[in-house]
Write an enzyme that holds these catalytic residues in place. Structure first.
Site, PDB file in Angstrom:
ATOM      1  N   GLY A  46      44.040 -22.039 -30.564  1.00  0.00           N
ATOM      2  CA  GLY A  46      43.804 -23.423 -30.983  1.00  0.00           C
ATOM      3  C   GLY A  46      42.323 -23.751 -30.944  1.00  0.00           C
ATOM      4  O   GLY A  46      41.673 -23.558 -29.918  1.00  0.00           O
ATOM      5  N   ASN A  69      52.560 -21.853 -19.153  1.00  0.00           N
ATOM      6  CA  ASN A  69      51.107 -21.914 -19.243  1.00  0.00           C
ATOM      7  C   ASN A  69      50.647 -23.344 -19.431  1.00  0.00           C
ATOM      8  O   ASN A  69      51.354 -24.180 -19.993  1.00  0.00           O
ATOM      9  CB  ASN A  69      50.567 -21.014 -20.374  1.00  0.00           C
ATOM     10  CG  ASN A  69      50.406 -21.755 -21.691  1.00  0.00           C
ATOM     11  OD1 ASN A  69      49.412 -22.445 -21.914  1.00  0.00           O
ATOM     12  ND2 ASN A  69      51.410 -21.658 -22.556  1.00  0.00           N
ATOM     13  N   VAL A  71      47.038 -23.769 -20.297  1.00  0.00           N
ATOM     14  CA  VAL A  71      45.648 -23.391 -20.549  1.00  0.00           C
ATOM     15  C   VAL A  71      44.834 -24.617 -20.986  1.00  0.00           C
ATOM     16  O   VAL A  71      43.692 -24.794 -20.579  1.00  0.00           O
ATOM     17  CB  VAL A  71      45.579 -22.248 -21.596  1.00  0.00           C
ATOM     18  CG1 VAL A  71      44.139 -21.978 -22.006  1.00  0.00           C
ATOM     19  CG2 VAL A  71      46.219 -20.986 -21.035  1.00  0.00           C
ATOM     20  N   LEU A  73      44.030 -25.665 -24.185  1.00  0.00           N
ATOM     21  CA  LEU A  73      43.199 -25.499 -25.391  1.00  0.00           C
ATOM     22  C   LEU A  73      41.749 -25.116 -25.098  1.00  0.00           C
ATOM     23  O   LEU A  73      40.812 -25.621 -25.713  1.00  0.00           O
ATOM     24  CB  LEU A  73      43.235 -26.768 -26.257  1.00  0.00           C
ATOM     25  CG  LEU A  73      44.614 -27.156 -26.782  1.00  0.00           C
ATOM     26  CD1 LEU A  73      44.533 -28.459 -27.586  1.00  0.00           C
ATOM     27  CD2 LEU A  73      45.204 -26.052 -27.654  1.00  0.00           C
ATOM     28  N   ASN A  99      44.409 -21.935 -36.037  1.00  0.00           N
ATOM     29  CA  ASN A  99      45.222 -22.982 -35.408  1.00  0.00           C
ATOM     30  C   ASN A  99      44.290 -24.133 -35.040  1.00  0.00           C
ATOM     31  O   ASN A  99      43.316 -23.957 -34.315  1.00  0.00           O
ATOM     32  CB  ASN A  99      45.903 -22.382 -34.168  1.00  0.00           C
ATOM     33  CG  ASN A  99      46.822 -23.352 -33.455  1.00  0.00           C
ATOM     34  OD1 ASN A  99      46.381 -24.136 -32.615  1.00  0.00           O
ATOM     35  ND2 ASN A  99      48.100 -23.289 -33.756  1.00  0.00           N
ATOM     36  N   CYS A 130      50.944 -29.242 -28.746  1.00  0.00           N
ATOM     37  CA  CYS A 130      50.501 -28.670 -27.476  1.00  0.00           C
ATOM     38  C   CYS A 130      50.893 -29.582 -26.320  1.00  0.00           C
ATOM     39  O   CYS A 130      50.484 -30.739 -26.274  1.00  0.00           O
ATOM     40  CB  CYS A 130      48.981 -28.474 -27.459  1.00  0.00           C
ATOM     41  SG  CYS A 130      48.451 -27.739 -25.899  1.00  0.00           S
ATOM     42  N   LYS A 165      52.684 -26.984 -37.071  1.00  0.00           N
ATOM     43  CA  LYS A 165      53.451 -26.370 -35.974  1.00  0.00           C
ATOM     44  C   LYS A 165      54.139 -27.452 -35.145  1.00  0.00           C
ATOM     45  O   LYS A 165      53.493 -28.347 -34.603  1.00  0.00           O
ATOM     46  CB  LYS A 165      52.515 -25.539 -35.103  1.00  0.00           C
ATOM     47  CG  LYS A 165      53.258 -24.804 -33.998  1.00  0.00           C
ATOM     48  CD  LYS A 165      52.386 -23.721 -33.415  1.00  0.00           C
ATOM     49  CE  LYS A 165      53.061 -22.994 -32.290  1.00  0.00           C
ATOM     50  NZ  LYS A 165      52.173 -22.005 -31.679  1.00  0.00           N
ATOM     51  N   GLY A 243      59.334 -17.931 -30.895  1.00  0.00           N
ATOM     52  CA  GLY A 243      59.868 -18.346 -29.602  1.00  0.00           C
ATOM     53  C   GLY A 243      60.661 -17.190 -29.022  1.00  0.00           C
ATOM     54  O   GLY A 243      61.802 -16.959 -29.418  1.00  0.00           O
ATOM     55  N   THR A 266      54.273 -14.438 -26.633  1.00  0.00           N
ATOM     56  CA  THR A 266      54.214 -13.914 -25.260  1.00  0.00           C
ATOM     57  C   THR A 266      54.349 -12.396 -25.205  1.00  0.00           C
ATOM     58  O   THR A 266      53.743 -11.738 -24.336  1.00  0.00           O
ATOM     59  CB  THR A 266      55.316 -14.609 -24.419  1.00  0.00           C
ATOM     60  OG1 THR A 266      55.050 -16.015 -24.429  1.00  0.00           O
ATOM     61  CG2 THR A 266      55.351 -14.123 -22.988  1.00  0.00           C
TER      62      THR A 266
HETATM   63  C1  LIG Z   1      48.918 -18.628 -22.959  1.00  0.00           C
HETATM   64  C2  LIG Z   1      49.407 -19.356 -24.182  1.00  0.00           C
HETATM   65  C3  LIG Z   1      48.511 -20.116 -24.937  1.00  0.00           C
HETATM   66  C4  LIG Z   1      48.938 -20.795 -26.080  1.00  0.00           C
HETATM   67  N1  LIG Z   1      48.030 -21.513 -26.823  1.00  0.00           N
HETATM   68  C5  LIG Z   1      48.436 -22.114 -27.984  1.00  0.00           C
HETATM   69  C6  LIG Z   1      47.502 -22.794 -28.828  1.00  0.00           C
HETATM   70  O1  LIG Z   1      46.300 -22.829 -28.579  1.00  0.00           O
HETATM   71  N2  LIG Z   1      47.981 -23.412 -29.954  1.00  0.00           N
HETATM   72  C7  LIG Z   1      49.322 -23.372 -30.287  1.00  0.00           C
HETATM   73  O2  LIG Z   1      49.709 -23.948 -31.324  1.00  0.00           O
HETATM   74  N3  LIG Z   1      50.212 -22.715 -29.519  1.00  0.00           N
HETATM   75  C8  LIG Z   1      49.813 -22.081 -28.388  1.00  0.00           C
HETATM   76  N4  LIG Z   1      50.730 -21.400 -27.625  1.00  0.00           N
HETATM   77  C9  LIG Z   1      52.147 -21.374 -28.019  1.00  0.00           C
HETATM   78  C10 LIG Z   1      52.516 -20.082 -28.737  1.00  0.00           C
HETATM   79  O3  LIG Z   1      51.759 -19.919 -29.921  1.00  0.00           O
HETATM   80  C11 LIG Z   1      54.030 -20.055 -29.081  1.00  0.00           C
HETATM   81  O4  LIG Z   1      54.345 -21.184 -29.884  1.00  0.00           O
HETATM   82  C12 LIG Z   1      54.913 -20.089 -27.857  1.00  0.00           C
HETATM   83  O5  LIG Z   1      54.380 -19.296 -26.824  1.00  0.00           O
HETATM   84  C13 LIG Z   1      56.351 -19.616 -28.161  1.00  0.00           C
HETATM   85  O6  LIG Z   1      56.398 -18.303 -28.651  1.00  0.00           O
HETATM   86  P1  LIG Z   1      56.624 -17.011 -27.689  1.00  0.00           P
HETATM   87  O7  LIG Z   1      57.838 -17.312 -26.856  1.00  0.00           O
HETATM   88  O8  LIG Z   1      56.795 -15.870 -28.627  1.00  0.00           O
HETATM   89  O9  LIG Z   1      55.405 -16.897 -26.844  1.00  0.00           O
HETATM   90  C14 LIG Z   1      50.308 -20.721 -26.472  1.00  0.00           C
HETATM   91  C15 LIG Z   1      51.206 -19.951 -25.706  1.00  0.00           C
HETATM   92  C16 LIG Z   1      50.774 -19.261 -24.589  1.00  0.00           C
HETATM   93  C17 LIG Z   1      51.780 -18.438 -23.818  1.00  0.00           C
END
Ligand SMILES: Cc1cc2nc3c(=O)[nH]c(=O)nc-3n(C[C@H](O)[C@H](O)[C@H](O)COP(=O)(O)O)c2cc1C
Length: 304
Positions: A46, A69, A71, A73, A99, A130, A165, A243, A266
């Site tokens: 992001g 998490n 974090v 942004l 993003n 977010c 998103k 997801g 993840t």
């Molecule tokens: C450490 C971490 C940081 C993330 N940072 C962002 C982000 O900056 N922008 C965003 O739209 N989603 C962010 N996400 C969400 C992921 O892109 C994703 O939508 C979410 O983890 C679900 O998918 P997954 O289960 O395959 O991880 C983040 C996820 C994680 C785990």
């Protein structure tokens, strides 16, 4: 061999496997581990108008079948991206999607405007979901009105492919999907993380500095899949599903539910090669079932 390519409007993806924002840096960090040009595309962390430090530690926590998490942004801001990162990654032979995150509509539009001028960025993914920032972020994605407003403003500024998103932290995700479709979104990605928390019982304190955080990983897959399936029936624009996708079998479930493309999130932290293994596994599935094109699989869930 089956045709894995897909389109979102005029944008061609060589295959439907992308990596998810926040789990793949800006691509360059993964260059030593994975052939980036094999991906359908990758989605950057992001990126905001100004640089952000993110939240205080601890901001990541492992849970059963997933992670939390917060974090917040953390990133160096759009000008740093344009000056330093873009020249390094721009000639990679894959779709690079940025993003875009923000706290106000003005922030979002300023970033989108700058990205509109970058020749090698064919699309943005608007993060209105977010859960880890106090202002903006998910607040935009949890009401139809604000989701529509921010999409409308960006659509005016941004002329290329606009992906929005969505947040799963809502009563009915299909209403939000319809609202952004009506304002000109070219596709929707779903889902972002689910709000969760963890407690350290010994000290009776929350584990994360922010108390709550975003839950991701295999534990959220059934929810993501359900939301993709519901949204597929509600909108005409393509859906990018994510997801908890850990392997090709998970990805196939998303295509059947109605996703045109998928993202790996993840799973990158466990094995950065996951997305390439997923591509191979999809190829094997299509050939085993004698399917010529991945597009033939989209939404083909049978519920009789
Ligand atoms: C450490 C971490 C940081 C993330 N940072 C962002 C982000 O900056 N922008 C965003 O739209 N989603 C962010 N996400 C969400 C992921 O892109 C994703 O939508 C979410 O983890 C679900 O998918 P997954 O289960 O395959 O991880 C983040 C996820 C994680 C785990």
């Amino acid at each position: 061999m089956a045709d894995l390519s897909i389109n979102i409007k005029k944008l061609l993806f060589k295959n439907p496997v992308l990596t998810a924002s926040g789990t793949f840096g800006y691509g360059e960090e993964f260059e030593d581990f994975i052939a980036l040009n094999k991906l359908g595309g990758f989605i950057t962390k992001g990126t905001t108008l100004k640089s952000r430090e993110g939240n205080a530690y601890p901001r990541v926590h492992e849970t059963a079948s997933g992670m939390l998490n917060a974090v917040g942004l953390q990133n160096k801001g759009i000008d740093y991206f344009i000056k330093t990162t873009y020249p390094i990654i721009k000639d990679l032979n894959t779709n690079i999607i940025v993003n875009v995150s923000g706290s106000t509509i003005e922030d979002y539009t300023a970033v989108a405007e700058k990205l509109n001028a970058l020749e090698k960025i064919p699309a943005i993914e608007l993060n209105i979901s977010c859960p880890n920032v106090k202002q903006g972020g998910m607040a935009f994605g949890t009401s139809c009105k604000s989701a529509a407003e921010v999409t409308k403003a960006i659509r005016k500024t941004y002329k290329k492919i606009l992906i929005v998103k969505l947040s799963p932290n809502v009563t009915d995700i299909t209403e939000i999907a319809r609202a952004v479709e009506a304002e000109g979104a070219d596709a929707v990605s779903l889902i972002n993380t689910l709000l969760g928390m963890a407690i350290d019982a010994e000290i009776r304190k929350p584990v994360l500095s922010t108390v709550t955080g975003g839950l991701s990983g295999p534990c959220i897959k059934p929810i993501a899949l359900r939301m993709v399936w519901q949204t597929y029936k509600a909108v005409k624009i393509p859906i990018i599903g994510l997801g908890g996708i850990m392997n090709a079998a998970d990805a196939i479930e998303f295509f059947l539910a109605g996703a045109t493309a998928i993202q790996i999130g993840t799973a990158n932290f466990i094995d950065p090669q996951t997305s390439l293994k997923v591509i191979k596994g999809i190829e094997n599935y299509l050939s085993k079932h004698k399917i010529n094109s991945i597009n033939e699989l989209v939404g083909k869930l049978s519920i009789e």
